[in-house]
Structure formats: C-alpha cells, structure tokens
Design an enzyme around this catalytic site. Structure first.
Site, PDB file in Angstrom:
ATOM      1  N   CYS A   7       0.848  -1.201   0.000  1.00 10.00           N
ATOM      2  CA  CYS A   7       0.000   0.000   0.000  1.00 10.00           C
ATOM      3  C   CYS A   7       0.884   1.252   0.000  1.00 10.00           C
ATOM      4  CB  CYS A   7      -0.948  -0.003   1.198  1.00 10.00           C
ATOM      5  SG  CYS A   7      -2.392  -1.066   0.986  1.00 10.00           S
ATOM      6  N   HIS A  46      -6.386  -2.860  -1.000  1.00  5.09           N
ATOM      7  CA  HIS A  46      -5.705  -3.794  -0.092  1.00  5.09           C
ATOM      8  C   HIS A  46      -6.565  -5.029   0.141  1.00  5.09           C
ATOM      9  CE1 HIS A  46      -3.049  -5.246   3.079  1.00  5.09           C
ATOM     10  NE2 HIS A  46      -4.176  -5.667   3.623  1.00  5.09           N
ATOM     11  N   ASN A  87       1.520 -16.602  -4.368  1.00  6.90           N
ATOM     12  CA  ASN A  87       1.789 -17.332  -3.142  1.00  6.90           C
ATOM     13  C   ASN A  87       0.699 -16.964  -2.141  1.00  6.90           C
ATOM     14  OD1 ASN A  87       4.186 -18.534  -4.083  1.00  6.90           O
ATOM     15  ND2 ASN A  87       5.340 -16.672  -3.620  1.00  6.90           N
ATOM     16  N   THR A  95       5.098 -13.669   1.890  1.00  2.86           N
ATOM     17  CA  THR A  95       5.763 -12.837   2.902  1.00  2.86           C
ATOM     18  C   THR A  95       5.129 -11.455   3.025  1.00  2.86           C
ATOM     19  OG1 THR A  95       7.379 -12.079   1.287  1.00  2.86           O
ATOM     20  CG2 THR A  95       8.005 -13.984   2.632  1.00  2.86           C
ATOM     21  N   HIS A  98      -0.347  -8.521   1.071  1.00  2.00           N
ATOM     22  CA  HIS A  98      -1.148  -7.721   0.141  1.00  2.00           C
ATOM     23  C   HIS A  98      -1.128  -8.531  -1.155  1.00  2.00           C
ATOM     24  CE1 HIS A  98      -2.311  -3.545  -1.582  1.00  2.00           C
ATOM     25  NE2 HIS A  98      -2.342  -4.397  -2.605  1.00  2.00           N
ATOM     26  N   HIS A 100      -0.706 -10.254  -4.446  1.00  2.26           N
ATOM     27  CA  HIS A 100       0.179  -9.903  -5.564  1.00  2.26           C
ATOM     28  C   HIS A 100       0.449 -11.128  -6.416  1.00  2.26           C
ATOM     29  CE1 HIS A 100       2.691 -11.071  -2.126  1.00  2.26           C
ATOM     30  NE2 HIS A 100       3.548 -11.567  -3.001  1.00  2.26           N
ATOM     31  N   HIS A 102       3.271 -12.656  -9.112  1.00  4.76           N
ATOM     32  CA  HIS A 102       4.616 -12.555  -9.672  1.00  4.76           C
ATOM     33  C   HIS A 102       4.513 -12.848 -11.169  1.00  4.76           C
ATOM     34  CE1 HIS A 102       6.806 -12.950  -5.690  1.00  4.76           C
ATOM     35  NE2 HIS A 102       5.627 -13.436  -5.361  1.00  4.76           N
TER      36      HIS A 102
HETATM   37  P1  AMP Z   1       5.794 -13.264  -1.637  1.00  6.05           P
HETATM   38  O1  AMP Z   1       6.934 -14.041  -1.033  1.00  6.05           O
HETATM   39  O2  AMP Z   1       4.996 -14.016  -2.658  1.00  6.05           O
HETATM   40  O3  AMP Z   1       4.936 -12.626  -0.575  1.00  6.05           O
HETATM   41  O4  AMP Z   1       6.475 -12.096  -2.483  1.00  6.05           O
HETATM   42  C1  AMP Z   1       6.891 -10.890  -1.942  1.00  6.05           C
HETATM   43  C2  AMP Z   1       7.867 -10.316  -2.911  1.00  6.05           C
HETATM   44  O5  AMP Z   1       8.000  -8.936  -2.633  1.00  6.05           O
HETATM   45  C3  AMP Z   1       9.271 -10.934  -2.867  1.00  6.05           C
HETATM   46  O6  AMP Z   1       9.597 -11.489  -4.135  1.00  6.05           O
HETATM   47  C4  AMP Z   1      10.166  -9.731  -2.511  1.00  6.05           C
HETATM   48  O7  AMP Z   1      11.400  -9.756  -3.186  1.00  6.05           O
HETATM   49  C5  AMP Z   1       9.315  -8.553  -2.952  1.00  6.05           C
HETATM   50  N1  AMP Z   1       9.580  -7.297  -2.277  1.00  6.05           N
HETATM   51  C6  AMP Z   1       9.692  -7.090  -0.937  1.00  6.05           C
HETATM   52  N2  AMP Z   1       9.900  -5.783  -0.679  1.00  6.05           N
HETATM   53  C7  AMP Z   1       9.914  -5.146  -1.884  1.00  6.05           C
HETATM   54  C8  AMP Z   1      10.100  -3.794  -2.294  1.00  6.05           C
HETATM   55  N3  AMP Z   1      10.285  -2.808  -1.407  1.00  6.05           N
HETATM   56  N4  AMP Z   1      10.062  -3.502  -3.618  1.00  6.05           N
HETATM   57  C9  AMP Z   1       9.874  -4.494  -4.510  1.00  6.05           C
HETATM   58  N5  AMP Z   1       9.680  -5.785  -4.195  1.00  6.05           N
HETATM   59  C10 AMP Z   1       9.707  -6.117  -2.902  1.00  6.05           C
HETATM   60 ZN    ZN Z   2      -1.776  -3.288   1.337  1.00  7.09          ZN
END
Ligand code: AMP
Ligand code: ZN
Length: 114
Positions: A7, A46, A87, A95, A98, A100, A102
C-alpha cells in the site's frame, strides 16, 4: 491501522520501479528478482491474500489478469512465454500480506513447478 508495504509503494511513500499502472492495478519490479524479468502485479485495493477475495472482487481479479497480459505484450515476453505465480499463505511462502502476482520471464523455466 498502518498501511502495508505494498500500500505504501502504491501511494509512492516507498520507492519502486513502476512498470504499469491503471485504475485498479499497480505493477513494479521485484526488488529481489529470480529471473531477468520479475514484476509484481498488485491490486490498488488492499486485500491480504487470495483467500480473502470476495464476490465483489471478481471484476478486480479479471482486471489484474488483463493487466498482466498487457504488460507481457508491452515487454514482448508474450511469444516466448512467462509464468504467473500467486503465493497464498504460509506454506506457499507468502511474505507480504497484500495480494500480488509474480510475473516471471526471460528464461526457460522448464516444466517443473517447484
Ligand atoms: P511473496 O513471497 O509471494 O509474498 O512475495 C513478496 C515479494 O516482494 C518478494 O519477491 C520480494 O522480493 C518482494 N519485495 C519485498 N519488498 C519489496 C520492495 N520494497 N520492492 C519491490 N519488491 C519487494
Ligand atoms: Zn496493502
């Protein structure tokens, strides 16, 4: 409640390398790419994970996928192909809470999923 990481990125409070934006979706480069092209495609709304989507989000989920295809065509990865990963939850390694997707490309990933 404090905004989550994505966010804050969407609001421009944390910097990101923007790849695409429309009314519903924001897309930016993953900070730790696992392939030559690794983009995160996120809804501006969100939603903490795929588990949390509601009937009202049906259009939004479609918009996210339309955006993914647009980005793939803009980057010219539509012909060779790409992988889209969500994921959801602990065992999938989510991790950032929010929603997302890939978008990964630029390398032959073979047939194995994990
Ligand atoms: P997930 O493990 O599926 O939740 O993916 C989270 C992703 O966010 C990971 O691939 C991280 O490398 C990426 N990530 C974390 N912080 C940032 C950031 N500030 N800018 C861009 N990507 C990020
Ligand atoms: Zn969010």
């Amino acid at each position: 409640m404090e905004d989550c990481l994505f966010c804050k990125i969407i609001k421009g409070e944390i910097p990101s390398t923007k790849v695409y934006e429309d009314e519903y979706v924001y897309a930016f480069k993953d900070i730790e790419p696992v392939a030559p092209i690794h983009i995160l495609v996120v809804p501006k709304k969100h939603i903490s994970s795929l588990n949390e989507i509601k009937e009202d989000d049906e259009v939004l989920i479609g918009k996210i996928h339309m955006a993914i295809v647009k980005i793939a065509k803009e980057l010219g990865i539509d012909k060779d192909g790409y992988r889209v990963i969500n994921n959801c939850g602990k065992n999938a390694g989510q991790t950032v809470l929010h929603l997302h997707f890939h978008l990964i490309a630029g390398v032959n990933m073979g047939e194995k999923l994990i």
